[in-house]
Design a protein around this motif. Sequence first.
Motif, PDB file in Angstrom:
ATOM      1  N   GLU A 138      84.579  54.627 -58.062  1.00 28.68           N
ATOM      2  CA  GLU A 138      85.211  54.291 -56.784  1.00 28.68           C
ATOM      3  C   GLU A 138      84.159  54.003 -55.711  1.00 28.68           C
ATOM      4  O   GLU A 138      84.282  53.061 -54.927  1.00 28.68           O
ATOM      5  N   SER A 168      90.275  61.012 -56.778  1.00 27.47           N
ATOM      6  CA  SER A 168      89.146  60.117 -57.040  1.00 27.47           C
ATOM      7  C   SER A 168      89.138  58.904 -56.118  1.00 27.47           C
ATOM      8  O   SER A 168      88.206  58.086 -56.190  1.00 27.47           O
ATOM      9  N   LEU A 169      90.139  58.784 -55.253  1.00 28.67           N
ATOM     10  CA  LEU A 169      90.163  57.684 -54.298  1.00 28.67           C
ATOM     11  C   LEU A 169      89.486  58.121 -53.006  1.00 28.67           C
ATOM     12  O   LEU A 169      89.744  59.228 -52.506  1.00 28.67           O
ATOM     13  N   ASN A 224      85.277  58.758 -62.261  1.00 31.31           N
ATOM     14  CA  ASN A 224      86.146  57.936 -61.422  1.00 31.31           C
ATOM     15  C   ASN A 224      85.660  57.896 -59.977  1.00 31.31           C
ATOM     16  O   ASN A 224      85.741  56.849 -59.311  1.00 31.31           O
ATOM     17  N   ARG A 225      85.154  59.023 -59.499  1.00 34.87           N
ATOM     18  CA  ARG A 225      84.631  59.049 -58.132  1.00 34.87           C
ATOM     19  C   ARG A 225      83.375  58.182 -58.006  1.00 34.87           C
ATOM     20  O   ARG A 225      83.196  57.485 -57.000  1.00 34.87           O
TER      21      ARG A 225
END
Length: 270
Positions: free
Chosen positions: A188, A117-118, A184-185
Amino acid sequence: MTDMTVSFLFIIMILLAFFASQLHDDKTVPRRDFDDVVAERDALKKQVAELETKLQELKQEDPIEVYLARVATRQRELLEGLKARLTVDFPSLQVIISEEMDALRFKGDGLFKSGESLLSPDKLPIVGAIANRLNEILPCYTLGPRSAWKPDCNPVGAVIEAVQIEGHTDATGDFNANLVLSTNRADETFFAMTGRQPTLVEYRNSRNQPVLSVAGYGKMRPVVANDSAEGRATNRRIDLRIIMYTPRSVDDINRIREQLRLGLAGGLTR
């Protein structure tokens, strides 16, 4: 179809009028038949008049439909402009415009490593460029302290209701895990964009809410079937969706245009 009906009724009227003119009391045609023909002619005249009125109403443009059509065109132009600029800056970037012409789609594999997800460090410039481009566009299409409407950049008087960053996954893996991953993506991407352009959160919509928002859908909104590697790669994506304000009345159109002119947010009933 209405024009053909009107023309047909006119022909019938002419014929009935001719036959009626040939009927006199000194002929052998009964008076009752004569009266019936005249009554039918008058009824047809009334129907033709009603059809002509309806035809004129159909020819009149609905101001709400005209406004929405122009807004949809401007929405498409905004997305096409964004895509064109990004593909010039990043030729290898995989980005398309959705079939509904309301979102830019970035393949998740192009921004994130599989299962992560980073953002990949080398992809941060792409997200930064998106933030920069939005920061150029939003002042003319939003309300609030950062609003800067001008007739030359937004003659339609369109207002962006939301710019939604959406995370999506393919159908493989656990449902809940995919939902968390997609969210989460999206988060981010949101943080990377606002880190580059902090003012993005200050643009407001018609309800005085921040325009920029996030959502994660996991595997729930695929755009193609998940039965191939290519299909799954297409479904792993980030969508940047532009949602336009939809008025319910002519008064709403006038009010939103006035708010754009003044740079005010809030106050619209929905």
